[in-house]
Design an enzyme around this catalytic site. Sequence first.
Site: not given
Ligand code: CAA
Length: 395
Positions: A80, A112, A234
């Site tokens: 992709e 993916c 995945h």
């Molecule tokens: N200590 C420990 N953990 C902590 C923490 C700390 N100080 N602060 C935050 N966390 C945890 C949060 O609780 C959360 O865990 P949980 O989900 O278990 O609650 C985790 O860290 C992530 O934090 P946020 O929820 O605040 O999320 P973020 O703003 O970092 O965003 C995301 C996470 C949305 C996945 C972002 O990384 C993103 O957009 N990634 C790209 C999209 C993606 O990968 N999507 C996956 C499905 S799509 C797919 O599979 C296709 C592909 O390959 C892209």
Amino acid sequence: MLTIGIDKIGFATSQYMLEMKELAIARNEDPAKFKEGLLLDALSISPITEDIVTLASSAASDILTEDDKQTIDMIILATESSIDQSKAASVYVHSLLNIQPFVRSIEMKEACYSATAALDYARLHIENHPDSKVLVLASDIAKYGINTSGEPTQGAGSIALLISKDPHILALHNKSVAHTRDIMDFWRPNYRNTPYVDGMYSTKQYLDTLKITWQEYQKRFDAELSDYAAFCFHLPFPKLALKGLNKLFTKETSKEVKERLTDNFYHSITYSKVVGNIYTGSLYLGLLSLLENSPTLKADDKIILFSYGSGAVTEIFSGHLVEGYKNHLQANRMAQLQARTALSVKEYEEMFFEEPKMDEEGNANFKSYKTGPFALSGIQNHQRQYIKVDENDKN
Ligand code: CAA
């Protein structure tokens, strides 16, 4: 009935990496958020001279013998992060690897997921042509952009799967369920270098489609978690897949099954934790990591796999391990990954997002960076120029 499956698995990634704790400090995040919240320790970062063609060629050259190159009659490259809207990247790979000329070379796309469709096409092809071999390549550079929500889940890498009859690693079962759902969780219009992503929505869709696809798979094939030694997912980032596994457990799942699947889950994320997301190859990097690191797996153990491509298409399918599979894998892959050059955040920002500076005729030369055995040396008249890297020239 022919046994068809994965005969060899190769992997290549870039020679540079970014430690998650460096990224966390630079973005004012708690390093524990990436380490525990996403289960990531480092990301592979590719320079401009490494693309989906060089990574795929390196992954394949890792495993192919001269005899394989004479027998392969189809190359499918799933990606992709394509480099051309017309020419298939597999044509370049075919040339760089000197594979015999009577080959069907194509590229496949569905986020993916498409390497999984490629694998099934390969299986069907071998069913009709039992003496041929198919090279399936999953190659991507996952780039979201500086300071974006997806930045901690980037990466770069390629998996090469050689598919044949009487495979040495994993025999594929003729049982799968695919699922399509029209959603906008992650997409990249032709005019963009980086994707649009609705991050939280994408994670919910991943988990929901996992549940729906698994329920259908169970119904059609009378399957239970206890049938399997491991469940591979995945891996956009390992924590999401761990949540997925935990959602599959029910009141009926025994402690023993939970422990087995959880232990093997952690073996399946060993490489992704330090490579990051490699999109199409990420499920198969998980499989490779499982097979090279799990001390409990044995011949005939069944493995089930969940493929997810945003947009979205999912598939669940399975296979079983072949006697002696470990002899066809590597023992020192972590040491190779640890040997990558660590970048500062400033170096990563400059390297990962460097764009070709082309003159009016469409020529660009690139600075020399560390790569695998193949490199993109430049662009001439809008044509990408690939070279084999002499071991002695590696810097
Ligand atoms: N200590 C420990 N953990 C902590 C923490 C700390 N100080 N602060 C935050 N966390 C945890 C949060 O609780 C959360 O865990 P949980 O989900 O278990 O609650 C985790 O860290 C992530 O934090 P946020 O929820 O605040 O999320 P973020 O703003 O970092 O965003 C995301 C996470 C949305 C996945 C972002 O990384 C993103 O957009 N990634 C790209 C999209 C993606 O990968 N999507 C996956 C499905 S799509 C797919 O599979 C296709 C592909 O390959 C892209």
